[in-house]
Design a protein around this motif. Sequence first.
Motif, PDB file in Angstrom:
ATOM      1  N   ASP A 297     -41.841  58.922 117.465  1.00 32.73           N
ATOM      2  CA  ASP A 297     -43.099  58.457 118.069  1.00 32.73           C
ATOM      3  C   ASP A 297     -43.555  57.156 117.436  1.00 32.73           C
ATOM      4  O   ASP A 297     -43.997  56.227 118.113  1.00 32.73           O
ATOM      5  N   GLY A 298     -43.457  57.092 116.094  1.00 36.04           N
ATOM      6  CA  GLY A 298     -43.890  55.889 115.391  1.00 36.04           C
ATOM      7  C   GLY A 298     -43.074  54.677 115.784  1.00 36.04           C
ATOM      8  O   GLY A 298     -43.615  53.591 116.023  1.00 36.04           O
ATOM      9  N   LEU A 299     -41.745  54.844 115.853  1.00 36.83           N
ATOM     10  CA  LEU A 299     -40.876  53.724 116.220  1.00 36.83           C
ATOM     11  C   LEU A 299     -41.137  53.276 117.645  1.00 36.83           C
ATOM     12  O   LEU A 299     -41.005  52.095 117.973  1.00 36.83           O
TER      13      LEU A 299
ATOM     14  N   VAL B  82     -39.605  52.815 107.845  1.00 36.88           N
ATOM     15  CA  VAL B  82     -40.522  52.361 108.896  1.00 36.88           C
ATOM     16  C   VAL B  82     -39.835  51.435 109.896  1.00 36.88           C
ATOM     17  O   VAL B  82     -40.476  50.898 110.798  1.00 36.88           O
TER      18      VAL B  82
ATOM     19  N   ARG C 296     -48.846  49.871 111.487  1.00 36.82           N
ATOM     20  CA  ARG C 296     -49.326  51.222 111.769  1.00 36.82           C
ATOM     21  C   ARG C 296     -48.351  52.270 111.238  1.00 36.82           C
ATOM     22  O   ARG C 296     -48.763  53.307 110.715  1.00 36.82           O
ATOM     23  N   ARG C 297     -47.051  52.014 111.381  1.00 37.17           N
ATOM     24  CA  ARG C 297     -46.061  52.968 110.883  1.00 37.17           C
ATOM     25  C   ARG C 297     -46.175  53.107 109.370  1.00 37.17           C
ATOM     26  O   ARG C 297     -46.090  54.204 108.823  1.00 37.17           O
TER      27      ARG C 297
ATOM     28  N   TYR D 228     -45.841  52.468 117.745  1.00 37.57           N
ATOM     29  CA  TYR D 228     -46.655  51.780 116.761  1.00 37.57           C
ATOM     30  C   TYR D 228     -45.947  50.534 116.250  1.00 37.57           C
ATOM     31  O   TYR D 228     -44.723  50.473 116.202  1.00 37.57           O
TER      32      TYR D 228
ATOM     33  N   VAL E 166     -45.235  47.831 113.006  1.00 43.49           N
ATOM     34  CA  VAL E 166     -44.793  48.135 111.645  1.00 43.49           C
ATOM     35  C   VAL E 166     -45.969  48.486 110.731  1.00 43.49           C
ATOM     36  O   VAL E 166     -45.901  49.415 109.926  1.00 43.49           O
TER      37      VAL E 166
ATOM     38  N   THR F 166     -42.097  62.836 114.741  1.00 47.14           N
ATOM     39  CA  THR F 166     -43.133  61.920 114.254  1.00 47.14           C
ATOM     40  C   THR F 166     -42.552  60.530 114.029  1.00 47.14           C
ATOM     41  O   THR F 166     -43.163  59.513 114.376  1.00 47.14           O
ATOM     42  N   VAL F 167     -41.352  60.481 113.423  1.00 46.58           N
ATOM     43  CA  VAL F 167     -40.688  59.202 113.192  1.00 46.58           C
ATOM     44  C   VAL F 167     -40.384  58.507 114.510  1.00 46.58           C
ATOM     45  O   VAL F 167     -40.618  57.304 114.677  1.00 46.58           O
TER      46      VAL F 167
ATOM     47  N   HIS G 219     -49.396  55.068 108.493  1.00 42.75           N
ATOM     48  CA  HIS G 219     -49.212  56.498 108.753  1.00 42.75           C
ATOM     49  C   HIS G 219     -48.390  57.149 107.647  1.00 42.75           C
ATOM     50  O   HIS G 219     -48.702  58.255 107.200  1.00 42.75           O
ATOM     51  N   LEU G 220     -47.333  56.475 107.229  1.00 42.40           N
ATOM     52  CA  LEU G 220     -46.492  57.023 106.164  1.00 42.40           C
ATOM     53  C   LEU G 220     -47.277  57.155 104.862  1.00 42.40           C
ATOM     54  O   LEU G 220     -47.213  58.195 104.183  1.00 42.40           O
TER      55      LEU G 220
END
Length: 216
Positions: A129-131, A174, A138-139, A134, A136, A126-127, A142-143
Amino acid sequence: MRLTDADLLTELEQPAFAALRQAFVTKRYPKGCHVFSPREARNRLFIVVRGRARVYLASRDKEFTMAILDAGDVYTTHTRAHVAALDDLELLVADLAEVGRLLFSMPALSAAMVKVLGDLLAHAFTVIDGLAFYDVRRRLLHLLALEAGRAGTAADGAACCDLGLSVEQLATIVGSSRQTVSSLLNSLEREGVIALEGRGVIRVPDLAALRVLADA
């Protein structure tokens, strides 16, 4: 910020697992101390007893936080990640090969261990994918949505979560700077998306709306 709902600490204290419990030794580290590095020769497995540990990747002048381990979380040190103490930290540490040998005779605990490590792996993806996909904002959304959801919602749909993290620590998760994350948090508060209620404590007036915003 627990990564799993499995409780290995309680499992280990059961008489049936006494032999495995004896394979672990207690280690304590002060806040800010470097705990494990990829250069260590021996593979270890550890369980967090007290405090929190940050698992991160380091490359030149950048660090990417993969997970924040809380009491009950388990981790193995055979990856390329570093581990540092976010708080005064107490761990149960054992040799990975020895734990693996003992687990063959303890299928119930083996299943719990696999679940914990599986939850950690899912969180790591998940981390990543976010990096990768997405920005910053959006990250961060999500968090916040993830942690608020874990905290549970009230009848009116609001949620309050205690991240227990400084803005700087939140920024490392993030993959951004302290200034950027601070600015984003203040902006989200002005928009009414969140309310900042002290160090690491964030109230979400409408969790469903936050989730929609995070996925927009």
